[in-house]
Design a protein around this motif. Structure first.
Motif, PDB file in Angstrom:
ATOM      1  N   ARG A 158     -45.198 -20.545  11.926  1.00  0.00           N
ATOM      2  CA  ARG A 158     -44.525 -19.287  11.587  1.00  0.00           C
ATOM      3  C   ARG A 158     -43.914 -18.657  12.840  1.00  0.00           C
ATOM      4  NH1 ARG A 158     -48.616 -16.757   9.527  1.00  0.00           N
ATOM      5  NH2 ARG A 158     -48.241 -17.455   7.389  1.00  0.00           N
ATOM      6  N   ASN A 159     -44.636 -18.702  13.944  1.00  0.00           N
ATOM      7  CA  ASN A 159     -44.119 -18.171  15.202  1.00  0.00           C
ATOM      8  C   ASN A 159     -42.856 -18.911  15.629  1.00  0.00           C
ATOM      9  OD1 ASN A 159     -44.098 -16.563  17.550  1.00  0.00           O
ATOM     10  ND2 ASN A 159     -45.412 -17.980  18.661  1.00  0.00           N
TER      11      ASN A 159
ATOM     12  N   SER B 141     -57.272 -21.016  16.418  1.00  0.00           N
ATOM     13  CA  SER B 141     -57.165 -20.928  14.977  1.00  0.00           C
ATOM     14  C   SER B 141     -57.513 -22.273  14.348  1.00  0.00           C
ATOM     15  CB  SER B 141     -55.741 -20.519  14.594  1.00  0.00           C
ATOM     16  OG  SER B 141     -55.547 -20.596  13.211  1.00  0.00           O
TER      17      SER B 141
ATOM     18  N   ARG C  67     -51.864 -24.917  16.507  1.00  0.00           N
ATOM     19  CA  ARG C  67     -52.939 -23.962  16.202  1.00  0.00           C
ATOM     20  C   ARG C  67     -53.563 -23.373  17.475  1.00  0.00           C
ATOM     21  NH1 ARG C  67     -55.843 -28.796  14.549  1.00  0.00           N
ATOM     22  NH2 ARG C  67     -55.267 -28.336  12.419  1.00  0.00           N
TER      23      ARG C  67
ATOM     24  N   ASN D 220     -49.898 -20.529  11.681  1.00  0.00           N
ATOM     25  CA  ASN D 220     -49.494 -19.388  12.517  1.00  0.00           C
ATOM     26  C   ASN D 220     -48.537 -19.830  13.611  1.00  0.00           C
ATOM     27  OD1 ASN D 220     -51.024 -17.557  11.065  1.00  0.00           O
ATOM     28  ND2 ASN D 220     -52.836 -17.844  12.338  1.00  0.00           N
ATOM     29  N   GLY D 221     -48.790 -20.991  14.207  1.00  0.00           N
ATOM     30  CA  GLY D 221     -47.876 -21.514  15.212  1.00  0.00           C
ATOM     31  C   GLY D 221     -46.529 -21.874  14.614  1.00  0.00           C
TER      32      GLY D 221
ATOM     33  N   GLU E 139     -49.421 -19.580  19.254  1.00  0.00           N
ATOM     34  CA  GLU E 139     -49.498 -18.431  18.351  1.00  0.00           C
ATOM     35  C   GLU E 139     -49.049 -17.122  19.010  1.00  0.00           C
ATOM     36  OE1 GLU E 139     -53.476 -18.339  16.867  1.00  0.00           O
ATOM     37  OE2 GLU E 139     -53.099 -19.910  15.390  1.00  0.00           O
TER      38      GLU E 139
ATOM     39  N   ASP F 125     -46.856 -14.329  20.218  1.00  0.00           N
ATOM     40  CA  ASP F 125     -45.556 -13.917  19.713  1.00  0.00           C
ATOM     41  C   ASP F 125     -44.446 -14.305  20.692  1.00  0.00           C
ATOM     42  OD1 ASP F 125     -43.219 -12.014  19.403  1.00  0.00           O
ATOM     43  OD2 ASP F 125     -44.405 -11.458  17.644  1.00  0.00           O
TER      44      ASP F 125
END
Length: 233
Positions: A11-12, A3, A118, A8-9, A123, A125
């Motif tokens: 947020r994870n 990414s 990133r 995203n990382g 990322e 889940d």
């Protein structure tokens, strides 16, 4: 695919690992960037996204300790007041086995810069990774014998022992999910080739912290204990 955005990382980390919710408090335990552990921008990156989620974010800087028995009282008190604590400092790694007082969640974050956050590994889940970890451990528990070999001469083997009902795991969340529960080594026998270097553990600082090898040294193991070394002194 890598990414271009570390969000995203982040947020994870916050949603799937820490499982933080709007209105809760988050403590980020940081370390002086001069110590070259976490990137200087990482705490702000995580704090910014956490604030956007509605979290009450606070930061506190941790010293580098030789022994975690000297855990600072002010950091312990701050952890006790937080719903969630995320360590971006070696201090968290040092106490990952012994645990920390306080009712909130504790997480050791090993994604220490934007490039790591990133990356696909950060990322993935976290919930899915924990499920995968459980499947791996179930496969290990169903096996009888393990063996490790390498081209340099490692030949070491043992039998799988039933895992303890409690213990054998770290006392906090890890992000990303790096490793499964350690395989008990009480039946380990054989020899392990040590080459190029040895480096210390994250749970304690040693002097020197690394040792370089000019040649291969063999560690001989009986019943899970090193009984001697063979090679260049």
């Amino acid at each position: 695919m890598r990414s271009t955005d570390p969000v995203n990382g982040v947020r994870n980390l916050l949603e799937n690992c820490v499982q933080a919710k709007a209105g809760e408090s988050l403590l980020l335990v940081t370390e002086d960037p001069a110590h070259n552990y976490a990137c200087a921008e990482t705490p702000g990156l995580i704090a910014g996204h956490a604030a956007a989620m509605g979290l009450d974010v606070r930061m506190i800087e941790a010293p580098v300790l030789e022994d975690p028995v000297d855990f600072p009282d002010d950091i312990l008190a701050a952890i006790g007041r937080a719903d969630h604590t995320v360590f971006l400092a070696r201090l968290g790694d040092q106490v990952r086995f012994q645990g920390i007082a306080g009712g909130g969640s504790k997480t050791m974050c090993y994604a220490l810069d934007a490039d790591y956050l990133r990356a696909p590994f950060a990322e993935l889940d976290q919930v899915a990774m924990i499920r995968l970890k459980g499947l791996l451990e179930a496969a290990f528990n169903a096996a009888e014998i393990w063996q490790v070999t390498c081209p340099l001469g490692t030949v070491i083997a043992g039998t799988f022992l039933p895992p303890p009902d409690e213990g054998g795991e770290v006392a906090m969340h890890r992000f990303p999910m790096l490793t499964y529960r350690p395989v008990l080594a009480g039946t380990m026998r054989g020899r392990v080739a040590l080459s190029r270097w040895l480096i210390g553990t994250g749970s304690r600082l040693y002097e020197p912290f690394q040792l370089l090898f000019d040649d291969v040294v063999f560690a001989h193991v009986e019943d899970g204990r090193i009984t001697g070394f063979e090679g260049n002194a």
